[in-house]
Design a protein around this motif. Sequence first.
Motif, PDB file in Angstrom:
ATOM      1  N   ALA A 170      -8.134  29.535  21.630  1.00 29.19           N
ATOM      2  CA  ALA A 170      -7.108  28.718  22.296  1.00 29.19           C
ATOM      3  C   ALA A 170      -5.780  28.944  21.586  1.00 29.19           C
ATOM      4  CB  ALA A 170      -7.483  27.236  22.238  1.00 29.19           C
ATOM      5  N   ARG A 171      -4.720  28.959  22.376  1.00 26.93           N
ATOM      6  CA  ARG A 171      -3.407  29.177  21.788  1.00 26.93           C
ATOM      7  C   ARG A 171      -2.916  27.952  21.029  1.00 26.93           C
ATOM      8  NH1 ARG A 171       1.102  31.783  25.605  1.00 26.93           N
ATOM      9  NH2 ARG A 171      -0.213  32.921  27.047  1.00 26.93           N
ATOM     10  N   ALA A 172      -2.025  28.174  20.082  1.00 28.96           N
ATOM     11  CA  ALA A 172      -1.407  27.054  19.364  1.00 28.96           C
ATOM     12  C   ALA A 172      -0.656  26.177  20.355  1.00 28.96           C
ATOM     13  CB  ALA A 172      -0.450  27.589  18.307  1.00 28.96           C
ATOM     14  N   GLY A 173      -0.726  24.873  20.150  1.00 31.15           N
ATOM     15  CA  GLY A 173       0.064  23.946  20.961  1.00 31.15           C
ATOM     16  C   GLY A 173      -0.660  23.439  22.191  1.00 31.15           C
ATOM     17  N   VAL A 174      -1.824  23.987  22.507  1.00 30.25           N
ATOM     18  CA  VAL A 174      -2.520  23.560  23.722  1.00 30.25           C
ATOM     19  C   VAL A 174      -3.284  22.257  23.476  1.00 30.25           C
ATOM     20  CG1 VAL A 174      -4.339  24.181  25.357  1.00 30.25           C
ATOM     21  CG2 VAL A 174      -2.693  25.899  24.620  1.00 30.25           C
ATOM     22  N   PHE A 175      -3.949  22.171  22.341  1.00 22.76           N
ATOM     23  CA  PHE A 175      -4.728  20.964  22.033  1.00 22.76           C
ATOM     24  C   PHE A 175      -4.009  20.146  20.957  1.00 22.76           C
ATOM     25  CE2 PHE A 175      -7.790  24.036  23.690  1.00 22.76           C
ATOM     26  CZ  PHE A 175      -8.296  23.291  24.738  1.00 22.76           C
ATOM     27  N   GLN A 176      -4.429  18.892  20.848  1.00 23.77           N
ATOM     28  CA  GLN A 176      -3.742  17.995  19.914  1.00 23.77           C
ATOM     29  C   GLN A 176      -4.612  17.713  18.687  1.00 23.77           C
ATOM     30  OE1 GLN A 176      -2.146  14.607  21.885  1.00 23.77           O
ATOM     31  NE2 GLN A 176      -0.471  14.539  20.412  1.00 23.77           N
ATOM     32  N   ALA A 177      -3.985  17.837  17.513  1.00 24.75           N
ATOM     33  CA  ALA A 177      -4.709  17.492  16.284  1.00 24.75           C
ATOM     34  C   ALA A 177      -4.864  15.983  16.205  1.00 24.75           C
ATOM     35  CB  ALA A 177      -3.943  17.999  15.070  1.00 24.75           C
ATOM     36  N   LEU A 178      -5.942  15.528  15.560  1.00 33.53           N
ATOM     37  CA  LEU A 178      -6.088  14.094  15.298  1.00 33.53           C
ATOM     38  C   LEU A 178      -5.143  13.742  14.156  1.00 33.53           C
ATOM     39  CD1 LEU A 178      -9.983  14.051  15.236  1.00 33.53           C
ATOM     40  CD2 LEU A 178      -8.520  13.126  17.042  1.00 33.53           C
TER      41      LEU A 178
END
Length: 337
Positions: A170-178
């Motif tokens: 997955a590319r950076a910025g697509v999902f959110q870190a907790l």
Amino acid sequence: MSNQLPDWSNYRGVMVFVEQRESVAKPVSWQLLGAGKKLADKLEVPLMALVIGEHVENLADEAIGYGADQVYLCEGPELKDYRTRPYSRITLKLIENVKPEICLFGASATGRDLAGAIATHLPTGLTADTTELDVESHPSRLLLASRPAFSEKMMATILCKQYRPQMATARAGVFQALPRDASRTGKIIRIENPMKGEKIATQVMGFIEKQSGINLEEADIIVAGGRGLGGPEPFQMLQELADVLGGEVGASRACVDSGWIKHAHQVGQTGFTVRPKLYFAIGISGAVQHTVGMSNSDYIVAINKDPEAPIFQIAHYQIVGDLFQIVPALIDAFKQR
Ligand code: FAD
């Protein structure tokens, strides 16, 4: 082929590869732990992280803070910089021993190289550049890895039914870190460095930093311009707005293709995927190839003279009007604050 799925019950858990350089993790690693946590919770399995490098124990602790339950840590001077052979050998051995049912990697140069090498070797499937991840829980436990297809005209959900582990980048910025929780506890499991004392054929001679000096993927605020700017000069006005706000300047591909601004500023399918807190889309129509790279921004402010512009469908704040009047007014207003 039979519809009966093979018995994969000995494969359990979600594993995330933590990418680092100079003992600093790439943000995509923590974002993938955020995505991986949801999958692991749904499957009721542990979330695992793999950290490889030299002097990277700090990253094992960080990974726990970002949601990992177990961290496999492999350290050694031979592992300081990423190289395909040692990193893939360690990762493969770990996969064979631990048997995670899902493995996630960043879609960076490193993540793509490593995941590809592993998928080929095992062999298993690899879904590249995913933008959505989910799982079917009992009984199939299938990873639902979705990504845009056919020039973003549709979303394809790709399943890996016949092999394990199921792998995705997955590319950076697509999902959110907790949010990082330093009080979380987890297990750090040291694994032996199989490359100890071995001569590795490839050597990293050094790194040449990008000349552009901009880092869209990590920017909190992006002021992006489109063809509505009419030429390269108005980008100075956008730069002024970005400077006042402490942000970076982005652009649509139309501007890059016209030679108004460099590709390092391009947001979208063939540019960067970004997830800032605030995204200004100025004179940008909102073509899907652009919005796929910025629609996860926390707040989107669109400025467009066409009230029917598609960008307004995803914008949180819609300003209908001439950008050449609105942007200078915004600069003045922000300067006075
Ligand atoms: P336009 O669509 O021309 O929109 C300009 C907008 O400016 C219009 O909405 C207009 O109303 C508004 N406007 C004009 N004057 C003013 C004014 N004075 N004040 C206010 N508003 C004004 N595009 C990307 O951006 N990123 C990508 O990574 C990307 N990858 C692509 C990959 C493929 C395979 C393909 C086929 C296309 C790709 N595109 C990409 C191109 C994309 O399809 C669009 O063509 C592009 O995003 C349009 O750019 P734009 O919105 O700046 O221009």
